[in-house]
Motif scaffolding. Sequence first.
Motif, PDB file in Angstrom:
ATOM      1  N   LEU A  41      -1.479  -3.090  -6.887  1.00 16.42           N
ATOM      2  CA  LEU A  41      -2.576  -2.573  -7.708  1.00 16.42           C
ATOM      3  C   LEU A  41      -3.847  -3.409  -7.626  1.00 16.42           C
ATOM      4  N   ASP A  42      -3.693  -4.729  -7.556  1.00 14.58           N
ATOM      5  CA  ASP A  42      -4.858  -5.602  -7.600  1.00 14.58           C
ATOM      6  C   ASP A  42      -5.424  -5.972  -6.236  1.00 14.58           C
ATOM      7  N   PRO A  46      -7.126  -1.488  -3.911  1.00 15.81           N
ATOM      8  CA  PRO A  46      -8.582  -1.533  -3.736  1.00 15.81           C
ATOM      9  C   PRO A  46      -9.010  -1.585  -2.262  1.00 15.81           C
ATOM     10  N   ILE A  47      -8.249  -2.270  -1.440  1.00 21.02           N
ATOM     11  CA  ILE A  47      -8.556  -2.307  -0.001  1.00 21.02           C
ATOM     12  C   ILE A  47      -8.382  -0.917   0.596  1.00 21.02           C
ATOM     13  N   HIS A  48      -7.304  -0.238   0.225  1.00 22.16           N
ATOM     14  CA  HIS A  48      -7.047   1.102   0.765  1.00 22.16           C
ATOM     15  C   HIS A  48      -8.097   2.105   0.300  1.00 22.16           C
ATOM     16  N   LYS A  50     -11.251   1.368  -0.236  1.00 21.02           N
ATOM     17  CA  LYS A  50     -12.463   1.071   0.529  1.00 21.02           C
ATOM     18  C   LYS A  50     -12.280   1.379   2.015  1.00 21.02           C
ATOM     19  N   TYR A  51     -11.087   1.130   2.532  1.00 14.65           N
ATOM     20  CA  TYR A  51     -10.783   1.329   3.950  1.00 14.65           C
ATOM     21  C   TYR A  51      -9.526   2.189   4.081  1.00 14.65           C
ATOM     22  N   PRO A  52      -9.637   3.501   3.850  1.00 17.09           N
ATOM     23  CA  PRO A  52      -8.443   4.358   3.845  1.00 17.09           C
ATOM     24  C   PRO A  52      -7.658   4.339   5.148  1.00 17.09           C
ATOM     25  N   GLU A  53      -8.316   4.016   6.244  1.00 16.07           N
ATOM     26  CA  GLU A  53      -7.609   3.967   7.524  1.00 16.07           C
ATOM     27  C   GLU A  53      -6.584   2.829   7.583  1.00 16.07           C
ATOM     28  N   LEU A  54      -6.690   1.869   6.683  1.00 19.44           N
ATOM     29  CA  LEU A  54      -5.735   0.757   6.643  1.00 19.44           C
ATOM     30  C   LEU A  54      -4.486   1.072   5.819  1.00 19.44           C
ATOM     31  N   GLU A  55      -4.536   2.142   5.061  1.00 16.61           N
ATOM     32  CA  GLU A  55      -3.401   2.487   4.221  1.00 16.61           C
ATOM     33  C   GLU A  55      -2.261   3.031   5.084  1.00 16.61           C
ATOM     34  N   PRO A  56      -1.067   2.466   4.951  1.00 10.85           N
ATOM     35  CA  PRO A  56       0.062   2.959   5.740  1.00 10.85           C
ATOM     36  C   PRO A  56       0.340   4.432   5.444  1.00 10.85           C
TER      37      PRO A  56
END
Length: 63
Positions: A41-42, A46-48, A50-56
Amino acid sequence: MLEAQSKELNNSLIRVREACSEEEFDAYREEIGKIMGAMYLDIMKPIHRKYPELEPAELRLSR
């Protein structure tokens, strides 16, 4: 790196379950859950965002 840490935390649950009482394991599992929840969550979520392409892919399917 966070994925590797999550796997290590999961592996620690197996080791603790084998070595401790059920009460000790339940307490440990609760704390590990807090750590893993905070990591997601923390940090990761937040990274995903901002950068949805990094989300598995497996996490994208759960929405």
